[in-house]
Design an enzyme around this catalytic site. Structure first.
Site, short mmCIF file in Angstrom:
data_model
loop_
_atom_site.label_atom_id
_atom_site.label_comp_id
_atom_site.label_asym_id
_atom_site.label_seq_id
_atom_site.Cartn_x
_atom_site.Cartn_y
_atom_site.Cartn_z
N ASP A 95 -20.46 9.86 -0.69
CA ASP A 95 -21.28 8.67 -0.60
C ASP A 95 -21.52 8.16 -2.02
O ASP A 95 -21.68 8.94 -2.95
CB ASP A 95 -22.59 9.03 0.10
CG ASP A 95 -23.52 7.85 0.25
OD1 ASP A 95 -23.12 6.73 -0.07
OD2 ASP A 95 -24.67 8.06 0.70
N ASP A 274 -21.13 11.15 9.96
CA ASP A 274 -21.82 12.21 9.22
C ASP A 274 -23.31 12.06 9.49
O ASP A 274 -23.79 10.97 9.82
CB ASP A 274 -21.57 12.08 7.71
CG ASP A 274 -22.46 11.01 7.09
OD1 ASP A 274 -23.49 11.36 6.48
OD2 ASP A 274 -22.15 9.80 7.23
#
Length: 379
Positions: A95, A274
């Site tokens: 991320d 996720d």
């Protein structure tokens, strides 16, 4: 070095669910897939061996902001990247830190050039720009790296959300330029995914999806959902995005969610997920099972010597009893956190593998509709 390849292998007859295969330089990923979250290079309470052997994880996620702060880029570079540092030879996604723009609202300042963060560790201020985030993720070395974005809050005022989306698009252009100017530090291909934003406004989601699709990268992500909006609104926004994002590239829905959220979004056409929920909830004594949700802290499990979940293929879930795990939680034993985390992750990978099987067999939608009420049941 070969860019990510994606093949849609099967589609469901009665929904937009699809089973596919992603190929990266660190191996294949069968989709749909759930990615355990390893924020600082560690999936909390779970070893890499357990991730591979019991959880059967195919890809994990790390966080750029946290890894930048600790252990730092010097350490990661000297180690040869995050794969080498943590001993994980399968794919990794990072991320960009955009979610921290949302979650650390009291410790950051957003401006055109980037975001000034105040470290949650020692208060030091750092400027994250689209360019620096690309460089940082190059050094971390993930197979899939995310564009820097701003994740607006829910409920967000329309004009703020529109300006935030436009900023995310301008940052994406800068990310792409920097990405194209640089190369992987470790001899394998890194793939850049852009992120759709736009809050819960249909016109903004449509505009952002169209812009992200036009950039033509190897995969696409949907961000800014599961931040407090009702589930039905999340599904509506996600479906709108999936109808626009290209069919021949993987779609990643960021930060979602419960097992039933995942199944509903698979039905809409999402490939990758996720969420911290399986490990975070596990550490707080909540188990997701094939029969429903269990609060293992409750007295009703005190003398229940049946396995945690004999409905899934997991040595941990089949081996330990509910009574034993409850005892460990009551005694404050660290092993309780490990068993619960491994069980929940194993269950998530089990349910997503079952989803893939039913897509291939062509009866996903009917299976999903039967499963969701069971998964939501509080035992």
């Amino acid at each position: 070095m070969v860019p990510l390849q994606f093949e849609v292998q099967h589609t469901d007859k009665n929904s937009k669910a699809r089973a596919g295969k992603i190929t990266t330089d660190h191996g294949e990923i069968l989709t749909p897939i759930f990615m355990p979250v390893g924020t600082v290079g560690s999936v909390k309470a779970v070893t890499q061996q357990q991730l591979m052997q019991d959880v059967k994880a195919q890809i994990i996620l790390g966080n750029t902001y946290h890894l930048f702060l600790r252990p730092g880029l010097d350490v990661l570079s000297a180690a040869g990247g995050l794969h080498q540092f943590m001993g994980w030879n399968k794919p990794i996604l990072t991320d960009s830190g955009g979610y921290q723009v949302f979650s650390l609202a009291n410790n950051r300042k957003v401006q055109e050039n980037g975001v000034i963060f105040q470290s949650h560790i020692d208060g030091t201020r750092y400027l994250f720009t689209p360019e620096s985030v690309m460089d940082t993720q190059r050094t971390i070395g993930a197979d899939i790296i995310m564009a820097f974005d701003e994740c607006p809050p829910y409920p967000g005022e329309y004009n703020y959300t529109r300006k935030s989306m436009e900023l995310t698009h301008r940052w994406l252009d800068r990310c792409v330029n920097r990405f194209n100017e640089t190369e992987s530090a470790y001899g394998y291909y890194q793939n850049l995914f852009p992120i759709v934003q736009g809050g819960v406004y249909k016109d903004l989601r449509q505009a952002s999806s169209e812009y992200i699709a036009s950039v033509g990268l190897t995969g696409n992500a949907i961000g800014g959902l599961s931040v407090g909006e009702p589930e039905e609104l999340m599904y509506e926004m996600c479906a709108l995005c999936c109808d626009i994002l290209p069919l021949n590239k993987p779609r990643y829905l960021m930060g979602v969610g419960t097992p039933w959220n995942i199944l509903e979004n698979i039905s809409i056409g999402v490939d990758m997920f996720d969420c911290v929920m399986p490990t975070r909830n596990g550490r707080n004594a909540m188990l997701f099972t094939s029969r429903g949700v269990i609060n293992i802290d409750n007295k009703k499990w005190e003398k229940d010597f049946t396995p945690l979940d004999d409905g899934i293929d997991s040595e941990i879930s089949n081996y330990y009893s509910k009574a034993y795990l409850r005892h460990l939680f009551k005694a404050g034993e660290i092993l309780a956190l490990q068993i619960a985390s491994i069980h929940n992750l194993s269950f998530y990978l089990h349910i997503i593998t079952e989803a893939r099987r039913h897509i291939i067999e062509g009866d996903f939608e009917s299976w999903k509709n039967k499963m969701i009420p069971v998964l939501k049941t509080r035992l």
